[in-house]
Design an enzyme around this catalytic site. Structure first.
Site, PDB file in Angstrom:
ATOM      1  N   PHE A 170       0.856  -1.197   0.000  1.00  0.00           N
ATOM      2  CA  PHE A 170       0.000   0.000   0.000  1.00  0.00           C
ATOM      3  C   PHE A 170       0.883   1.235   0.000  1.00  0.00           C
ATOM      4  CE2 PHE A 170      -2.456   3.498   1.644  1.00  0.00           C
ATOM      5  CZ  PHE A 170      -3.627   3.394   0.920  1.00  0.00           C
ATOM      6  N   ASP A 172       9.241   2.705   1.756  1.00  0.00           N
ATOM      7  CA  ASP A 172       8.054   3.429   2.225  1.00  0.00           C
ATOM      8  C   ASP A 172       7.905   3.133   3.715  1.00  0.00           C
ATOM      9  OD1 ASP A 172       5.529   4.229   2.985  1.00  0.00           O
ATOM     10  OD2 ASP A 172       4.509   3.457   1.200  1.00  0.00           O
ATOM     11  N   LYS A 201       2.608   9.584   8.487  1.00  0.00           N
ATOM     12  CA  LYS A 201       1.746   9.285   9.640  1.00  0.00           C
ATOM     13  C   LYS A 201       2.157   9.891  11.001  1.00  0.00           C
ATOM     14  CE  LYS A 201      -0.881   5.451   7.848  1.00  0.00           C
ATOM     15  NZ  LYS A 201      -0.502   4.990   6.498  1.00  0.00           N
TER      16      LYS A 201
END
Ligand code: PLP
Length: 401
Positions: free
Chosen positions: A142, A227, A256
């Site tokens: 993702f 990532d 995040k």
């Protein structure tokens, strides 16, 4: 603000006013402190989701709140047309504590990955020619919701309805060394990997897989991009998850948890790679603003205190032991996987039902792949709170399983 409305009124008005992009749980949260959140009916929950690995220091951490308050009273936004002191400070802080030599700040994880892909393409084109633009990523990955990052996301459910997709993307299965070897070639600009797949079900990349990706990137002059939007910024008990493996990427993306809940994203890279970008090649209006940067500096101040990560790892072990005991008690075949406070346990098709009942019993957990619990508790959770969470799960399992 609509905080005085009942939950039912908020839901009903939300269904009218908001686009239908989420299957929200039927609660609205309006207050948080430490590991706890409260809903509009004043019901209290232990939060083992943390807004998907965002509120890693717990809710309303005093140092983060203080930094945001102070900065909001000074200056919230200027523009990247001018120098931003807090941006320099956060960049230096991240550089001191990583392989990276340069930073670019934006507003989200998807945006950071989009920018990383642009950087990789520009670098490849400039140094090796126009044929070199392909990106190899992983199935079950993702990387975001923009057209390029959803294309890099190796899950057909995110692709359908948005074709035609950008060209040049291919996928290999996580930890499949042979598949990786046959996918990377002289046309590859970048290999994009989450050191631990989050959304895909909490599946860690093996050290061998990361090493092999490094070797192949070296052999074919491709860039290795990690990532770390979810697994980075302390989540695994080191500041960056790839530090467990000793394998160093050329580019790393963060988001995040980096600004304690304010919008932020970051592209970190070596100086050599960053040199591909020149003025005008990439940009953002609000990214890197003084407020988010101040929050980011406060988050790193707390995480880089002596002993912080040792504590996280001790309590992670305690949580893992408890979860594995529960799994054994209820005949769940799998074991807990992941690292630090990013843990997964596959329990089967009853997982969504158990998740909903845990919520009713006062514990927020998340479910991915329709069958796996993803635990993302605050890094500051203590053993008493872990015991409480385990007790709620025990009670819920005994009702449902
Ligand atoms: C959440 C996530 C993203 C996307 O971040 P947004 O801030 O939602 O755009 C990208 N990559 C990974 C690994 C993520 O977990």
């Amino acid at each position: 603000m609509l905080e005085n409305l009942s939950t039912d009124e908020i839901i009903s008005r939300g269904k009218t006013a908001l686009m239908n992009t989420y299957n929200q749980a039927p609660i609205a949260l309006t207050k948080g402190e430490g590991v706890w959140v409260w809903d509009t009916d004043h019901k209290r929950y232990l939060d083992f989701v943390t807004g998907i690995a965002v509120s890693s220091l717990g809710h309303s951490h005093p140092k983060v709140v203080e930094a945001i308050r102070r900065q909001a009273g000074e200056l919230i936004h200027t523009s990247n047309l001018y120098w931003i002191p807090n941006q320099v400070a956060l960049a230096e802080r991240l550089i001191e504590n990583s392989f990276a030599e340069k930073a670019f700040f934006c507003n989200s994880g998807g945006e950071a990955n989009e920018g990383a892909l642009k950087l990789a393409r520009k670098y490849a084109k400039k140094n090796y020619g126009t044929h070199k633009y392909e990106v190899v990523s992983l199935t079950s990955s993702f990387h975001g919701r923009t057209l390029a990052t959803l294309t890099a996301t190796g899950q057909p459910k995110y692709h359908k309805d948005y074709e035609p997709l950008p060209v040049g993307f291919s996928y290999v299965a996580l930890n499949d060394l042979k598949a990786l070897e046959s996918a990377v070639n002289e046309n590859t600009a970048a290999v994009l990997i989450e050191p631990i797949q989050g959304e895909g079900g909490v599946y860690p990349a093996t050290d061998e897989f990361l090493q092999k990706s490094r070797e192949l990137c070296n052999r074919f002059n491709a860039l290795l991009i990690f990532d770390e939007v979810q697994c980075g910024v302390g989540r695994t008990g080191k500041l960056f998850s790839h530090q467990w493996s000793g394998v160093t990427p050329d580019i790393m993306t963060l988001a995040k948890a980096l600004a304690g809940g304010l919008s932020i994203g970051a592209i970190m890279s070596t100086a050599k790679v960053a040199a591909a970008f020149e003025p005008g090649d990439h940009g953002t209006t609000i990214g890197g603003n003084p407020l988010a940067m101040a929050a980011g500096c406060a988050v790193l101040d707390v995480m880089l205190e002596d002993g912080f990560f040792e504590g996280v790892l001790e309590r992670s072990e305690y949580l893992c032991r408890g979860l594995n005991k529960l799994a054994e008690k209820y005949g769940i075949v799998g074991k807990v996987r992941g690292q630090g406070m990013m843990l997964g346990l596959t329990v089967g098709e009853k997982a969504p039902l158990i998740m909903n009942n845990c919520r009713k019993n006062g514990l927020l957990i998340n479910c991915v792949e329709g069958k796996t619990f993803r635990f993302l508790p605050p890094l500051i959770v203590d053993n008493t709170e872990i015991d409480e969470a385990l007790a709620i799960m025990d009670k819920t399992f005994s009702m449902v399983l």
